[in-house]
Scaffold this active site. Structure first.
Site, PDB file in Angstrom:
ATOM      1  N   ARG A  87       0.943  -1.292  -0.069  1.00  0.00           N
ATOM      2  CA  ARG A  87      -0.035  -0.063  -0.027  1.00  0.00           C
ATOM      3  C   ARG A  87       0.785   1.192   0.092  1.00  0.00           C
ATOM      4  O   ARG A  87       1.617   1.356   0.963  1.00  0.00           O
ATOM      5  CB  ARG A  87      -0.835  -0.082   1.421  1.00  0.00           C
ATOM      6  CG  ARG A  87      -1.664   1.002   1.459  1.00  0.00           C
ATOM      7  CD  ARG A  87      -2.534   1.102   2.796  1.00  0.00           C
ATOM      8  NE  ARG A  87      -3.421   2.399   2.765  1.00  0.00           N
ATOM      9  CZ  ARG A  87      -3.112   3.178   3.774  1.00  0.00           C
ATOM     10  NH1 ARG A  87      -2.026   2.996   4.671  1.00  0.00           N
ATOM     11  NH2 ARG A  87      -3.481   4.326   3.890  1.00  0.00           N
ATOM     12  N   HIS A 131      -2.663  11.004   0.828  1.00  0.00           N
ATOM     13  CA  HIS A 131      -2.026  10.759   2.185  1.00  0.00           C
ATOM     14  C   HIS A 131      -1.514  12.139   2.684  1.00  0.00           C
ATOM     15  O   HIS A 131      -0.112  12.387   2.681  1.00  0.00           O
ATOM     16  CB  HIS A 131      -0.888   9.470   2.040  1.00  0.00           C
ATOM     17  CG  HIS A 131      -0.833   8.961   3.512  1.00  0.00           C
ATOM     18  ND1 HIS A 131      -1.016   7.691   3.790  1.00  0.00           N
ATOM     19  CD2 HIS A 131      -0.246   9.527   4.689  1.00  0.00           C
ATOM     20  CE1 HIS A 131      -0.358   7.482   4.916  1.00  0.00           C
ATOM     21  NE2 HIS A 131      -0.236   8.823   5.551  1.00  0.00           N
ATOM     22  N   GLU A 176      -7.003   8.555   6.392  1.00  0.00           N
ATOM     23  CA  GLU A 176      -7.069   9.256   7.563  1.00  0.00           C
ATOM     24  C   GLU A 176      -7.435  10.722   7.475  1.00  0.00           C
ATOM     25  O   GLU A 176      -7.002  11.530   8.025  1.00  0.00           O
ATOM     26  CB  GLU A 176      -5.938   9.044   8.550  1.00  0.00           C
ATOM     27  CG  GLU A 176      -5.526   7.467   8.680  1.00  0.00           C
ATOM     28  CD  GLU A 176      -4.301   7.682   9.901  1.00  0.00           C
ATOM     29  OE1 GLU A 176      -3.653   8.799  10.142  1.00  0.00           O
ATOM     30  OE2 GLU A 176      -3.794   6.560   9.998  1.00  0.00           O
ATOM     31  N   ASN A 303      -7.310   1.662  10.132  1.00  0.00           N
ATOM     32  CA  ASN A 303      -5.967   1.890  10.552  1.00  0.00           C
ATOM     33  C   ASN A 303      -6.213   1.992  12.266  1.00  0.00           C
ATOM     34  O   ASN A 303      -7.114   2.766  12.649  1.00  0.00           O
ATOM     35  CB  ASN A 303      -5.357   3.471  10.338  1.00  0.00           C
ATOM     36  CG  ASN A 303      -4.822   3.205   8.864  1.00  0.00           C
ATOM     37  OD1 ASN A 303      -5.213   2.449   8.122  1.00  0.00           O
ATOM     38  ND2 ASN A 303      -4.418   4.446   8.424  1.00  0.00           N
ATOM     39  N   TYR A 305      -3.978   1.902  16.028  1.00  0.00           N
ATOM     40  CA  TYR A 305      -2.659   1.819  16.814  1.00  0.00           C
ATOM     41  C   TYR A 305      -2.806   1.637  18.330  1.00  0.00           C
ATOM     42  O   TYR A 305      -2.265   0.995  19.029  1.00  0.00           O
ATOM     43  CB  TYR A 305      -1.929   3.019  16.542  1.00  0.00           C
ATOM     44  CG  TYR A 305      -1.314   3.443  15.031  1.00  0.00           C
ATOM     45  CD1 TYR A 305      -0.256   2.816  14.639  1.00  0.00           C
ATOM     46  CD2 TYR A 305      -2.063   3.876  13.992  1.00  0.00           C
ATOM     47  CE1 TYR A 305       0.390   2.868  13.499  1.00  0.00           C
ATOM     48  CE2 TYR A 305      -1.686   3.956  12.686  1.00  0.00           C
ATOM     49  CZ  TYR A 305      -0.309   3.107  12.257  1.00  0.00           C
ATOM     50  OH  TYR A 305       0.169   3.365  11.240  1.00  0.00           O
ATOM     51  N   GLU A 370      -3.336  -0.005   8.340  1.00  0.00           N
ATOM     52  CA  GLU A 370      -2.310   0.273   8.851  1.00  0.00           C
ATOM     53  C   GLU A 370      -2.233  -0.282  10.522  1.00  0.00           C
ATOM     54  O   GLU A 370      -3.374   0.077  10.889  1.00  0.00           O
ATOM     55  CB  GLU A 370      -2.182   1.775   9.041  1.00  0.00           C
ATOM     56  CG  GLU A 370      -1.480   2.435   7.949  1.00  0.00           C
ATOM     57  CD  GLU A 370      -1.142   4.065   8.141  1.00  0.00           C
ATOM     58  OE1 GLU A 370      -1.112   4.339   9.390  1.00  0.00           O
ATOM     59  OE2 GLU A 370      -1.350   4.736   7.068  1.00  0.00           O
TER      60      GLU A 370
END
Ligand code: IFM
Length: 467
Positions: A87, A131, A176, A303, A305, A370
């Site tokens: 990606r 991005h 995002e 995504n 985290y 991600e």
């Protein structure tokens, strides 16, 4: 920071269904460098990173990891790791230096060479159109706060598809948008570095509108695998006091629901609309916009985290909030080990998140676009990079995904963030997320132990007998 000597459990490979996509991700400004070559225009990140005081020690993406010239070596590394997919993002200002109008063929040619190299190595390209690196010329015309930028984004999508549509199957519009809108316009941590609630709300809506318009444009050109990537942070109240519960609702609203729900249901959440109006920063919705934003997708990029615990409190003056009307909400320091980003580690929250998204968007396949962690890595005397913390994070999060799949979430792929150590935006080169270490002085690449462990999972998954 934590250390672990635990050996990764490679049997995790067998918990993923046949055909599951395993890849790694990057983004243009974080890796390409070569900001002044082949007619590339300036982006808001060139401007921001060159503005004193904006980034860690003034770091910029001018050089990054020289992927623009070193991409054949990087694709060879992907093949060595056994990635089935990669990606990456296209830099809008390489293709349209002024953001609109004149097309720079040399920029398109770079991405064509990259894609051909990927295909030659059996790596499936997953292309993200945006991005975070808006052409500066469009920022000068109002940026995402201006409605016109959404239309320019759809034009750009058509140009890129015209050049690469014969080779790239998987298309994503935005990465995002929460960060572009709120970190870029509310807290000012990211380009364009504004602190303006009205602009933040306008950027939110125009990014989503741009996503919808670009999706329509891609569909009209025959794209059959279209998606968008959102970043999610589960928000938990620090206590059951009503004000803390409401603080978590407000942040969850703007972080997660304000982006997901219009895309999958065609409606903004009513409580968020009311919060933004109450803060004097309404979403500038016009008739028909929400139907465009809800253009059908083939997959949703997730995504993840870390999770966050929040309460009402007094924010330090040097920590402006990223959320509109949330100056009275603080995010608590995580309990337990943290990565060098200061982020906690909560794989269980990842499983819950994937199941929650599945409930909100029934029938829509999910792809983890991600997930990863930053640690203090260095090349040891033995020439290797021993990063047990990253391996541990990786395997615990793979486990979390497989648990979500077993519980019914339709997750089709996992992309580790990131393939390479790279430019971590305002945090500069101090944060290393790569499966592959980069020595920034020499640009030498070294596969970390975590990269080797990931490669072994992928090998076992490929060789698993189909049942
Ligand atoms: O490096 C970023 C990436 O560009 C977007 N998602 C989060 C990553 C880690 O902060």
């Amino acid at each position: 920071m934590t250390t672990t000597d635990a050996r990764p459990d490679l049997a995790i490979a067998l918990r993923f269904p046949p055909g599951f996509t395993f890849g790694a991700a990057t983004a243009a400004y974080q890796i390409e460098g070569a900001v002044d070559v082949d007619g590339r225009g300036r982006s808001i990140w060139d401007t921001f990173s060159h503005t004193p005081g904006r980034t860690f020690q003034g770091h910029t993406g001018d050089v990054a990891v020289e992927h623009y010239t070193r991409f054949p070596q990087d694709v060879a590394l992907m093949a060595e790791l056994g990635l089935s997919a990669y990606r990456f993002s296209v830099a809008w200002a390489r293709v349209l230096p002024e953001g609109a109008g004149r097309v720079e063929q040399r920029g398109l040619d770079f991405y064509r060479r990259l894609v051909d190299e990927l295909l030659d190595h059996g790596v499936d390209p997953w292309l993200t159109l945006y991005h975070w690196d808006l052409p500066q010329a469009l920022q000068d015309a109002g940026g995402w706060a201006a409605r016109d930028t959404a239309a320019r984004f759809a034009d750009y999508a058509e140009v890129v598809h015209g050049a690469l549509g014969d080779r790239v199957r998987h298309w994503s519009t935005l990465n995002e948008p929460m960060c572009s809108a709120l970190l870029g316009h509310m807290s000012g941590q990211h380009a364009p570095g504004e602190r303006d609630a009205v602009a933040a709300a306008r950027a939110t809506h125009h990014l989503l509108l741009g996503h919808g318009l670009a999706t329509q444009a891609l569909r009209a050109r025959g794209v059959e695998s279209a998606g968008v990537t959102l970043n999610f942070t589960p928000m938990t109240p620090a206590s059951d006091r009503p004000e803390d519960v409401d603080a978590a609702r407000r942040l969850d609203g703007q972080q997660n629901r304000m982006f997901l729900l219009p895309i999958v249901t065609g409606e903004y959440p009513a409580d968020v609309v009311a919060d933004l109006e109450g803060a004097g920063a309404p979403l500038p919705v016009e008739d028909g916009d929400l139907a465009v934003i809800a253009a059908p997708l083939d997959w949703l990029g997730v995504n993840y985290y870390f999770e966050s615990t929040v309460q009402v409190g007094v924010r330090p003056p040097d920590r402006p909030t990223s959320f509109i009307g949330a100056e009275d909400v603080v995010e608590l320091e995580p309990e337990g080990p943290t990565t060098t980003m200061g982020w906690g580690i909560s794989p269980e929250a990842f499983t819950r998140l994937l199941l929650w998204i599945s409930d909100q968007a029934p029938g829509l396949p999910l792809v983890v676009t991600e997930n990863g962690s930053a640690w203090e890595d260095e090349v040891s005397d033995d020439g290797a990079v021993h990063d047990p913390e990253r391996t541990d994070y990786l395997f615990r999060h793979l486990e979390a995904v497989s648990t979500a799949i077993a519980a019914g979430a339709d997750v089709r792929g996992y992309f580790a963030w990131s393939l390479l150590d790279n430019y971590e935006w305002a945090r500069g080169y101090a944060q290393r997320f790569g499966l592959v270490h980069v020595d920034y002085a020499t640009q030498r690449r070294t596969v970390k132990d975590s990269g080797r462990a990931y490669a072994e999972v992928l090998r076992r998954h490929r060789q698993a007998p189909e049942v």
